[in-house]
Design an enzyme around this catalytic site. Sequence first.
Site, mmCIF file in Angstrom:
data_model
loop_
_atom_site.group_PDB
_atom_site.id
_atom_site.type_symbol
_atom_site.label_atom_id
_atom_site.label_comp_id
_atom_site.label_asym_id
_atom_site.label_seq_id
_atom_site.Cartn_x
_atom_site.Cartn_y
_atom_site.Cartn_z
ATOM 1 N N ASN A 133 0.881 -1.171 0.000
ATOM 2 C CA ASN A 133 0.000 0.000 0.000
ATOM 3 C C ASN A 133 0.916 1.218 0.000
ATOM 4 O OD1 ASN A 133 -1.747 2.088 0.493
ATOM 5 N ND2 ASN A 133 -2.327 1.436 2.560
ATOM 6 N N LYS A 138 0.218 4.298 -0.236
ATOM 7 C CA LYS A 138 -0.353 5.498 0.394
ATOM 8 C C LYS A 138 -0.093 6.723 -0.489
ATOM 9 C CE LYS A 138 0.004 3.172 4.802
ATOM 10 N NZ LYS A 138 0.122 3.246 6.249
ATOM 11 N N HIS A 147 -9.329 1.447 4.975
ATOM 12 C CA HIS A 147 -8.053 1.655 5.678
ATOM 13 C C HIS A 147 -8.275 2.606 6.853
ATOM 14 C CE1 HIS A 147 -3.937 2.659 6.594
ATOM 15 N NE2 HIS A 147 -3.599 1.564 5.928
ATOM 16 N N GLU A 183 -6.594 4.958 7.940
ATOM 17 C CA GLU A 183 -6.316 6.368 7.633
ATOM 18 C C GLU A 183 -7.523 7.022 6.951
ATOM 19 O OE1 GLU A 183 -2.656 5.551 5.608
ATOM 20 O OE2 GLU A 183 -1.765 4.956 7.526
ATOM 21 N N GLU A 227 -5.240 -4.679 10.537
ATOM 22 C CA GLU A 227 -4.197 -3.678 10.745
ATOM 23 C C GLU A 227 -4.457 -2.952 12.063
ATOM 24 O OE1 GLU A 227 -2.298 -2.611 6.700
ATOM 25 O OE2 GLU A 227 -3.880 -1.169 7.112
ATOM 26 N N GLY A 275 2.847 2.299 10.848
ATOM 27 C CA GLY A 275 3.836 3.365 10.699
ATOM 28 C C GLY A 275 4.541 3.731 11.990
ATOM 29 N N SER A 300 3.688 -2.105 10.349
ATOM 30 C CA SER A 300 5.137 -2.226 10.570
ATOM 31 C C SER A 300 5.677 -3.610 10.219
ATOM 32 C CB SER A 300 5.501 -1.840 12.004
ATOM 33 O OG SER A 300 5.113 -0.492 12.249
HETATM 34 P P1 13P Z 1 3.224 0.362 7.661
HETATM 35 O O1 13P Z 1 3.704 -0.933 7.041
HETATM 36 O O2 13P Z 1 3.975 1.560 7.141
HETATM 37 O O3 13P Z 1 3.141 0.294 9.138
HETATM 38 O O4 13P Z 1 1.719 0.574 7.117
HETATM 39 C C1 13P Z 1 0.814 -0.475 7.212
HETATM 40 C C2 13P Z 1 -0.393 -0.099 6.449
HETATM 41 O O5 13P Z 1 -1.117 0.793 6.841
HETATM 42 C C3 13P Z 1 -0.683 -0.816 5.212
HETATM 43 O O6 13P Z 1 -1.955 -0.542 4.739
#
Ligand code: 13P
Length: 251
Positions: A9, A11, A96, A98, A168, A174, A214
């Site tokens: 992903n 982002k 997601h 976010e 997640e 992150g 992560s």
């Molecule tokens: P990270 O791998 O950067 O922690 O992000 C995970 C994520 O949100 C994947 O959709």
Amino acid sequence: MRKNIVAGNWKMNTTVPEGVKLAKEVNEALKDATVKCDVVIAVPFTHLTAIDAVIDQNKLGLGAENCADKKSGAFTGEVSAAMVASTGAKYVILGHSERRQYYGETAETLREKVLLALENGLKVIFCVGEVLEQRENGTYLNVVKEQIEKSLFNLSEADFGQIVLAYEPVWAIGTGKTATDDQAQEMHAFIRKTIAEKYGEVVADDTTILYGGSCKPSNAPALFAKPDVDGGLIGGASLDAASFMGIVTAF
Ligand code: 13P
């Protein structure tokens, strides 16, 4: 038999030229690698057509990171599921954290998005997960159960078969703080049981459940070794072809 999948992903990262370069690198690396899972990259809308032109989707599936909850019309700035599908993309990430956290997406809007994505032949990678407070106060299993029930359990059995789940935990995204493999396994087994109660054991056994948060080449082998962890949804580590491939080859 359910598939193992490693999905990136991206982002809101990379310009179009940077994204095309990264996609080509992953595509090339896959030609020489022994890979025991499906591999997908989910990229910004602006990149989809250009990346579709330079990858072999038999080896590297392409997806969007979102789509609209409306079919078409006067919704300035939105991108519909039909538009996503018309680029050649085969997947879309929905729900997601976010999107839920920063753009106010609710279980109801997500239900609409899922239906439109499926109508347009897209496979949905549907994200669920609790925030730190819910992990600490012990409500995390119920939080995730509700997210699944409210946005997905209206689907027919056939439609549910087009869904990939991604667990997640928000506190692990992150932050460099990964869920332990046992924490992931507990939740994944619980998600599978929740699916079994609604759609039966066969559907539950066939559902791919990814872990995200992560995930890195160093921790992927232990996570993927857990019986109910069927791969990963990778943020930061998917922005570098070598580290993404390090996770892809963790199976
Ligand atoms: P990270 O791998 O950067 O922690 O992000 C995970 C994520 O949100 C994947 O959709």
